[in-house]
Design an enzyme around this catalytic site. Structure first.
Site, PDB file in Angstrom:
ATOM      1  N   SER A  92       0.822  -1.221   0.000  1.00 31.60           N
ATOM      2  CA  SER A  92       0.000   0.000   0.000  1.00 31.60           C
ATOM      3  C   SER A  92       0.853   1.268   0.000  1.00 31.60           C
ATOM      4  O   SER A  92       2.039   1.234   0.370  1.00 31.60           O
ATOM      5  CB  SER A  92      -0.912   0.017   1.228  1.00 31.60           C
TER       6      SER A  92
HETATM    7  C1  LIG Z   1      -3.587  -3.725   0.044  1.00 33.51           C
HETATM    8  S1  LIG Z   1      -3.076  -5.360   0.263  1.00 33.51           S
HETATM    9  C2  LIG Z   1      -2.370  -5.344   1.880  1.00 33.51           C
HETATM   10  C3  LIG Z   1      -1.064  -4.634   1.997  1.00 33.51           C
HETATM   11  C4  LIG Z   1      -0.232  -5.145   3.149  1.00 33.51           C
HETATM   12  N1  LIG Z   1      -0.796  -4.890   4.434  1.00 33.51           N
HETATM   13  C5  LIG Z   1       1.206  -4.700   3.062  1.00 33.51           C
HETATM   14  O1  LIG Z   1       1.733  -4.198   4.038  1.00 33.51           O
HETATM   15  O2  LIG Z   1       1.815  -4.923   2.022  1.00 33.51           O
HETATM   16  C6  LIG Z   1      -4.619  -6.182   0.622  1.00 33.51           C
HETATM   17  C7  LIG Z   1      -4.455  -7.653   0.898  1.00 33.51           C
HETATM   18  O3  LIG Z   1      -5.669  -8.124   1.483  1.00 33.51           O
HETATM   19  C8  LIG Z   1      -5.817  -9.467   1.073  1.00 33.51           C
HETATM   20  N2  LIG Z   1      -7.204  -9.888   1.308  1.00 33.51           N
HETATM   21  C9  LIG Z   1      -8.307  -9.653   0.554  1.00 33.51           C
HETATM   22  N3  LIG Z   1      -9.384 -10.231   1.119  1.00 33.51           N
HETATM   23  C10 LIG Z   1      -8.954 -10.854   2.249  1.00 33.51           C
HETATM   24  C11 LIG Z   1      -9.591 -11.620   3.245  1.00 33.51           C
HETATM   25  N4  LIG Z   1     -10.897 -11.895   3.189  1.00 33.51           N
HETATM   26  N5  LIG Z   1      -8.840 -12.093   4.258  1.00 33.51           N
HETATM   27  C12 LIG Z   1      -7.506 -11.853   4.327  1.00 33.51           C
HETATM   28  N6  LIG Z   1      -6.847 -11.142   3.397  1.00 33.51           N
HETATM   29  C13 LIG Z   1      -7.552 -10.638   2.378  1.00 33.51           C
HETATM   30  C14 LIG Z   1      -5.433  -9.425  -0.399  1.00 33.51           C
HETATM   31  O4  LIG Z   1      -5.145 -10.723  -0.888  1.00 33.51           O
HETATM   32  C15 LIG Z   1      -4.235  -8.498  -0.352  1.00 33.51           C
HETATM   33  O5  LIG Z   1      -3.036  -9.220  -0.238  1.00 33.51           O
END
Ligand SMILES: C[S@@+](CC[C@H](N)C(=O)[O-])C[C@H]1O[C@@H](n2cnc3c(N)ncnc32)[C@H](O)[C@@H]1O
Length: 376
Positions: A92
């Site tokens: 992000s």
């Molecule tokens: C914007 S990224 C997160 C960035 C991360 N926190 C970082 O520091 O790089 C969003 C993440 O949420 C995950 N995601 C989406 N739906 C989810 C769910 N129901 N449970 C867990 N993770 C989920 C996606 O696969 C993705 O990897």
């Protein structure tokens, strides 16, 4: 004149005034988490091997870095689509990462659940500050979680990593003192409230879908509910189970004329978008755009894929056309919601808040008792 030094962790440390986060941002550099091959809207494909300077520049620029599209079913290439809906994992944008960490404001010894491990960078920053034993991070995508594990191990950090659906939280690890959600949420799951200690904090990108913006929300758990307010706009990729439907909405079209010029709704600001999210839960509204034929177009649709409304408005002719399908007259509901908001004095977003309890989420104005009335 001396040469300018390349951007690095110090640039990101400047994004916070909190010394402990500054130190974490220096100790856990973003470059340890960004893959060799990634993608940004500004640069397109980034390849560390072929252009290390561009890669490094992007790592320390305040922008999101896309690491996966289409849940991994499509390779990242220079032609990768710009549509944010296809972006399924990322590192992000630093400004948002840092602001959410500031909002989280953990105390020494706090136990944190992160939802959406992604690259592992946020889990790494949390681990550096609070100790890996106090951090649990859950990721729905197994391959993404594997990469994060490798990144964190290489960094010498060891939070608990879980592969699973973060929408359910992680009951085995509860209670937590803080829940830090890093994917967009429209309907805030009660499980997160249940798994947080009273007095604990939940921060999340509330992507309510109204007028195409999201808002950073900080909620405090008071026992059997969580209450909080908003802290600026944001845009995040959605929790997988809460993505917008993609199937077309079928049914007979009803035509009518708009009463309100849609441009007024489009420019009214964040107070209206939160009001609409409260009055029309589950309905998305685009922020509108000008068409080649001079019309201003806005679209509204409900998330269950049943109703759809499109309005085209020709400013020079002071006339427009509404085309609607499905059981609800979403355009008329939207006009009523807008006029009701104006009737209340057009309150700004600083006056709104959210409550989550076992019956769901509600938007309120000024005080939790003053709920925004639902339509439809
Ligand atoms: C914007 S990224 C997160 C960035 C991360 N926190 C970082 O520091 O790089 C969003 C993440 O949420 C995950 N995601 C989406 N739906 C989810 C769910 N129901 N449970 C867990 N993770 C989920 C996606 O696969 C993705 O990897």
């Amino acid at each position: 004149m001396g040469e300018e030094s390349p951007p690095g962790p110090e640039n990101l440390a400047e994004l916070t005034g909190d010394d402990a986060w500054k130190q974490a941002l220096r100790d856990v550099p973003r470059e340890w988490f960004v893959p060799e091959r990634a993608w940004t809207t500004r640069t397109g494909l980034l390849e560390r091997e072929s252009d290390p300077d561009a890669w490094n520049q992007a790592v320390y620029t305040d922008a999101p870095i896309v690491t996966q599209i289409d849940d991994g079913s499509t390779e990242l290439t220079n032609e990768s689509p710009w549509m944010t809906t296809n972006h399924s994992s990322s590192c992000s944008a630093p400004r948002f990462v840092v602001h959410f960490l500031d909002l989280l404001a953990p105390y020494f010894g706090d136990r944190v659940l992160e939802v959406g491990t992604g690259t592992g960078w946020t889990a790494g920053l949390l681990s550096a500050r609070l100790g890996g034993d106090n951090i649990t991070s859950i990721e729905v995508d197994e391959r993404v979680a594997d990469h994060a594990r490798t990144n964190l191990e290489r960094a010498g950090l060891s939070p608990h990593l879980v592969v699973g659906d973060g929408q359910k939280g992680h009951p085995e690890g509860a209670p937590f003192d803080r829940v830090h959600v890093t994917c967009g949420v429209r309907e805030i799951p009660y499980a997160w409230v249940e798994q947080t200690r009273p007095g604990g904090v939940i921060v999340l990108p509330w992507m309510h879908g109204a007028l195409d913006v999201g808002h950073k929300a900080k909620l405090i758990v008071t026992g059997n509910r969580a209450v909080g307010r908003f802290h600026g706009e944001c845009a995040y990729m959605m929790l997988r189970s809460q993505r917008e439907p993609t199937q077309p909405i079928e049914g007979e079209v009803r035509e009518s004329e708009p009463t309100v010029d849609p441009r007024r709704i489009a420019v009214a600001g964040s107070g209206l978008s939160v009001w609409i999210a409260g009055a029309m839960p589950g309905v998305s509204v685009s922020d509108g755009n000008h068409r080649p034929d001079g019309a201003f177009r806005m679209v509204a649709w409900d998330r269950h894929g049943e109703s759809h409304a499109r309005v085209d408005y020709w400013p020079e002719e002071h006339s427009g056309r509404v085309r609607q399908r499905g059981p609800r007259d979403l355009w008329q509901e939207l006009e009523q919601a807008y006029l009701a908001w104006i009737d209340r004095g057009g309150p700004g977003i600083e006056r709104f808040g959210l409550t989550i309890d076992a019956s769901g989420q509600r938007v309120w104005l000024d005080r939790p008792e003053c709920l925004v009335e639902r339509m439809g």
